[in-house]
Design a protein around this motif. Structure first.
Motif, PDB file in Angstrom:
ATOM      1  N   ARG A 441       0.802  -1.224   0.000  1.00 15.79           N
ATOM      2  CA  ARG A 441       0.000   0.000   0.000  1.00 15.79           C
ATOM      3  C   ARG A 441       0.835   1.274   0.000  1.00 15.79           C
ATOM      4  O   ARG A 441       0.369   2.320  -0.452  1.00 15.79           O
ATOM      5  CB  ARG A 441      -0.948   0.022   1.207  1.00 15.79           C
ATOM      6  N   ARG A 442       2.048   1.190   0.517  1.00 16.34           N
ATOM      7  CA  ARG A 442       2.897   2.382   0.591  1.00 16.34           C
ATOM      8  C   ARG A 442       4.276   2.044   0.032  1.00 16.34           C
ATOM      9  O   ARG A 442       4.873   1.026   0.404  1.00 16.34           O
ATOM     10  CB  ARG A 442       3.004   2.887   2.041  1.00 16.34           C
ATOM     11  N   LEU A 443       4.782   2.914  -0.836  1.00 14.99           N
ATOM     12  CA  LEU A 443       6.061   2.654  -1.499  1.00 14.99           C
ATOM     13  C   LEU A 443       6.839   3.957  -1.623  1.00 14.99           C
ATOM     14  O   LEU A 443       6.306   4.968  -2.092  1.00 14.99           O
ATOM     15  CB  LEU A 443       5.821   2.060  -2.891  1.00 14.99           C
ATOM     16  N   ALA A 444       8.104   3.932  -1.198  1.00 10.52           N
ATOM     17  CA  ALA A 444       8.999   5.080  -1.367  1.00 10.52           C
ATOM     18  C   ALA A 444      10.309   4.583  -1.969  1.00 10.52           C
ATOM     19  O   ALA A 444      10.934   3.656  -1.446  1.00 10.52           O
ATOM     20  CB  ALA A 444       9.259   5.766  -0.024  1.00 10.52           C
ATOM     21  N   LEU A 445      10.711   5.187  -3.060  1.00 12.24           N
ATOM     22  CA  LEU A 445      11.967   4.845  -3.724  1.00 12.24           C
ATOM     23  C   LEU A 445      12.711   6.133  -4.049  1.00 12.24           C
ATOM     24  O   LEU A 445      12.310   6.889  -4.927  1.00 12.24           O
ATOM     25  CB  LEU A 445      11.711   4.065  -5.020  1.00 12.24           C
ATOM     26  N   TYR A 446      13.782   6.402  -3.293  1.00 18.68           N
ATOM     27  CA  TYR A 446      14.653   7.540  -3.598  1.00 18.68           C
ATOM     28  C   TYR A 446      16.016   6.952  -3.925  1.00 18.68           C
ATOM     29  O   TYR A 446      16.757   6.536  -3.041  1.00 18.68           O
ATOM     30  CB  TYR A 446      14.747   8.505  -2.418  1.00 18.68           C
ATOM     31  N   VAL A 447      16.304   6.863  -5.216  1.00 11.83           N
ATOM     32  CA  VAL A 447      17.474   6.102  -5.641  1.00 11.83           C
ATOM     33  C   VAL A 447      18.534   7.039  -6.233  1.00 11.83           C
ATOM     34  O   VAL A 447      18.725   8.151  -5.756  1.00 11.83           O
ATOM     35  CB  VAL A 447      17.065   4.998  -6.633  1.00 11.83           C
ATOM     36  N   ARG A 448      19.216   6.599  -7.252  1.00 10.30           N
ATOM     37  CA  ARG A 448      20.198   7.422  -7.948  1.00 10.30           C
ATOM     38  C   ARG A 448      19.836   7.442  -9.420  1.00 10.30           C
ATOM     39  O   ARG A 448      19.131   6.564  -9.919  1.00 10.30           O
ATOM     40  CB  ARG A 448      21.610   6.854  -7.760  1.00 10.30           C
ATOM     41  N   GLU A 449      20.322   8.426 -10.094  1.00  6.91           N
ATOM     42  CA  GLU A 449      20.010   8.573 -11.506  1.00  6.91           C
ATOM     43  C   GLU A 449      20.410   7.323 -12.272  1.00  6.91           C
ATOM     44  O   GLU A 449      21.528   6.821 -12.144  1.00  6.91           O
ATOM     45  CB  GLU A 449      20.737   9.791 -12.080  1.00  6.91           C
ATOM     46  N   GLY A 450      19.467   6.787 -13.018  1.00 11.96           N
ATOM     47  CA  GLY A 450      19.721   5.596 -13.821  1.00 11.96           C
ATOM     48  C   GLY A 450      19.363   4.293 -13.132  1.00 11.96           C
ATOM     49  O   GLY A 450      19.396   3.231 -13.754  1.00 11.96           O
ATOM     50  N   PHE A 451      18.988   4.345 -11.831  1.00 18.35           N
ATOM     51  CA  PHE A 451      18.714   3.118 -11.083  1.00 18.35           C
ATOM     52  C   PHE A 451      17.294   2.598 -11.289  1.00 18.35           C
ATOM     53  O   PHE A 451      16.988   1.476 -10.904  1.00 18.35           O
ATOM     54  CB  PHE A 451      18.989   3.325  -9.589  1.00 18.35           C
ATOM     55  N   LEU A 452      16.407   3.402 -11.862  1.00 19.64           N
ATOM     56  CA  LEU A 452      15.071   2.927 -12.204  1.00 19.64           C
ATOM     57  C   LEU A 452      14.678   3.583 -13.527  1.00 19.64           C
ATOM     58  O   LEU A 452      14.552   4.796 -13.608  1.00 19.64           O
ATOM     59  CB  LEU A 452      14.052   3.276 -11.119  1.00 19.64           C
ATOM     60  N   THR A 453      14.492   2.785 -14.536  1.00 19.00           N
ATOM     61  CA  THR A 453      14.225   3.296 -15.880  1.00 19.00           C
ATOM     62  C   THR A 453      12.734   3.501 -16.106  1.00 19.00           C
ATOM     63  O   THR A 453      11.898   3.255 -15.224  1.00 19.00           O
ATOM     64  CB  THR A 453      14.768   2.327 -16.937  1.00 19.00           C
TER      65      THR A 453
END
Length: 577
Positions: A441-453
């Motif tokens: 129900r809850r999702l947070a993704l703070y990654v680095r540039e290029g890590f999720l296309t």
């Protein structure tokens, strides 16, 4: 009045039922969306739903006018109102943005006479508001939470604690309180014998008379939770000995004056099952002190917060080895992968794990995929994972997906710079997570540039059928990714996005494509300066605020609203349309 109405029976006609029957049915409908749907069936159902709605959460205080709320639900008993956007907790929104509680308190104090629980979050509350609340609802109020609020002082708290004599829960956690004196606590100890929970942690309140605190504990035999603001454990020792039911203790400071002889004479209450924000006042040499105090009750603990204890890697390991029944744990990434391995081996009943970023100046350990894989492999009851990690790979995400069937809330932050051998993108792992854990129900993704296309964003939208809140940072590659994301997520209500390549036009089209969305906060996007490409939102019951934070990136906050344009606009906010 509400009871008399509920006992009335509507004249029978085709398809109608006696109102008391509908009342019994409505008691088993809890989700706001479901109650809203049944209220549209007919006038009779609308009326019953109106008088039987007891709990409500307002996700943005400007989304509806206070008078409209009380007219719609006059029999509310529990009300939660949120003010400033969540980003304000991290200093990303100007302090003077708004979120004033005055209009709400004036309205509900007069027209919500059944209200016994009020929770205000990230709002500006002044002493006069608290006086109004005490005067009108003092006899009813059992729970008051001022959560990360500002604008009031201990003088206002004194009015509450003197007038509200049935308080069971009283909290000003993380609020900016002007500390004038400690008379509020004296009044609380005199008049509220039913108190079960007191929380002043994370505030500037320092005037706490130990005699008043001792009197409170003596008078409140049912006190279960006590969260203070860095009071010395040595000073509290005699007071804590008188507790008979205390299960949760927080905000206690250890170590500044504690020598071996003093330490040997201090024992934490045997009834404790939760230690929150246990602070050590030294600098990385508190392993023996913390362990000697906590180890005797460690096997009974269900919740433990070690973020402020300054334990070394060895100190963490020694303590956590004894915490075999933990269900919730908060630590800094100092615990390292080795510490997570100890947790995985010894705390297999764990349901909540939070790993926050430690101070770089004293960095001892880091969290990588190795630690998360160990946790997921052994702790199969996990429902909530929030972790700041220095590295992550698809295998770790897949391991979490396949081994944590109860996972409902997953938050991942990638810190520092990418290592040369970092594996990315993380599309495959995210796909496994979304497919295998459809109830997320809850999702947070703070990654680095290029890590999720763009493909990874598409996977989230395609399989995130039950997602209600999403935070995304540095994800996607182009405007196409936010559009692909918005093609799914039918249940999404709140969206926060930071550091994006997305244009205003793409964001607007995506927001309009998500029917359940209630508000969106965006920072650092490709803006037009004037916000012209956001204008289509204003034609669909959206209020769009452009926020100007000095020396900050472009930012806007948009929310669905049935209220008129707010009149308390600061100079940093411009409303489109």
């Amino acid at each position: 009045m509400a009871e008399r109405r509920l006992c009335r029976t509507f004249p029978f006609s085709s398809g109608t039922l006696p109102e008391f029957v509908l009342h019994c049915v409505f008691e088993h409908i809890h989700r706001p969306e479901d109650r809203g749907a049944v209220s549209l069936v007919c006038r009779e159902w609308y009326s019953v739903e109106r008088w039987t709605r007891q709990k409500l959460t307002i996700t943005c205080c400007y989304a509806i006018s206070p008078s409209r709320l009380t007219q719609r639900f006059p029999a509310l008993q529990v009300l939660k109102i949120k003010g400033k956007p969540r980003a304000s907790m991290f200093g990303l929104v100007p302090d003077d943005w708004g979120g004033y509680a005055g209009p709400w308190i004036s309205e509900i104090s007069v027209n919500c006479k059944s209200l016994y629980a009020l929770h205000l979050r990230r709002m500006v509350v002044i002493d006069e508001d608290l006086s109004t609340l005490a005067e009108e609802l003092g006899g009813m109020l059992q729970m008051l939470k001022l959560d990360r609020c500002s604008g009031f002082s201990t003088t206002g708290l004194q009015v509450i604690t003197k007038s509200c004599r049935n308080l069971r829960e009283f909290s000003v956690e993380e609020s900016a309180v002007r500390d004038i004196n400690g008379d509020w606590l004296k009044e609380l100890s005199r008049h509220n014998t039913a108190l079960q929970s007191l929380d002043i942690s994370g505030t500037d309140i320092i005037h706490v008379d130990l005699d008043d605190l001792s009197s409170l504990i003596t008078n409140c035999k049912s006190l279960l939770s006590l969260k203070l603001n860095e009071l010395e454990l040595e000073d509290l020792n005699e007071t804590l000995k008188t507790t008979t039911a205390l299960e949760e203790l927080g905000g206690v400071l250890i170590g500044l004056r504690m020598d071996m002889e003093v330490r040997d004479n201090i024992n934490l209450p045997n009834t404790l099952t939760s230690l929150v924000a246990l602070c050590y006042g030294g600098m990385r040499e508190g392993d023996d002190i913390i362990n000697s105090l906590v180890q005797p009750i460690a096997p009974r603990l269900r919740r433990l917060d070690l973020q402020y204890t300054c334990l070394t890697l060895d100190g963490h390991s020694r303590l956590l080895t004894h915490c075999t029944n933990l269900q919730a744990l908060e630590v800094l990434d100092d615990v390292g992968d080795d510490g997570l391995h100890i947790i995985a081996q010894r705390c297999q009943n764990l349901r909540q794990l939070r790993v926050e970023r430690g101070d770089k100046r004293f960095q001892q350990g880091l969290i990588t995929q190795r630690g998360l894989i160990s946790i997921a492999t052994n702790c199969h009851m996990l429902e909530y994972i929030a972790a700041c990690v220095s590295d992550i790979n698809n295998a770790a995400l897949s391991t979490i997906a396949f081994n944590c069937p109860n996972l409902r809330d997953f938050r991942l932050v990638l810190v520092d710079q990418a290592n040369e051998d970092s594996e990315y993108p993380l599309d495959d792992g995210i796909r496994d997570l979304m497919i295998t854990r459809p109830k997320l129900r809850r999702l947070a993704l703070y990654v680095r540039e290029g890590f999720l296309t763009d493909q990874g964003m598409k996977e989230i939208g395609m399989y995130g059928k039950n997602l209600e809140w999403v935070l995304l940072g540095l994800t996607g590659e182009s405007d196409e990714s936010i559009k692909l994301f918005a093609n799914g997520c039918p249940s999404l209500k709140r969206l926060e996005i930071r550091d994006y390549v997305f244009s205003e036009a793409a964001i607007t089209a995506s927001v309009l494509n998500m029917p359940a969305l209630k508000y969106v906060w965006v920072e650092a996007y490709r803006n037009t300066d004037t916000g012209r490409d956001l204008l289509p939102l204003t034609q669909n019951f959206w209020c769009v605020e452009l926020i100007n934070k000095p020396n900050g990136p472009a930012q806007f906050f948009a929310y669905r609203s049935l209220a008129e344009k707010r009149t308390d606009l600061p100079s940093c906010v411009r409303i489109l349309g």
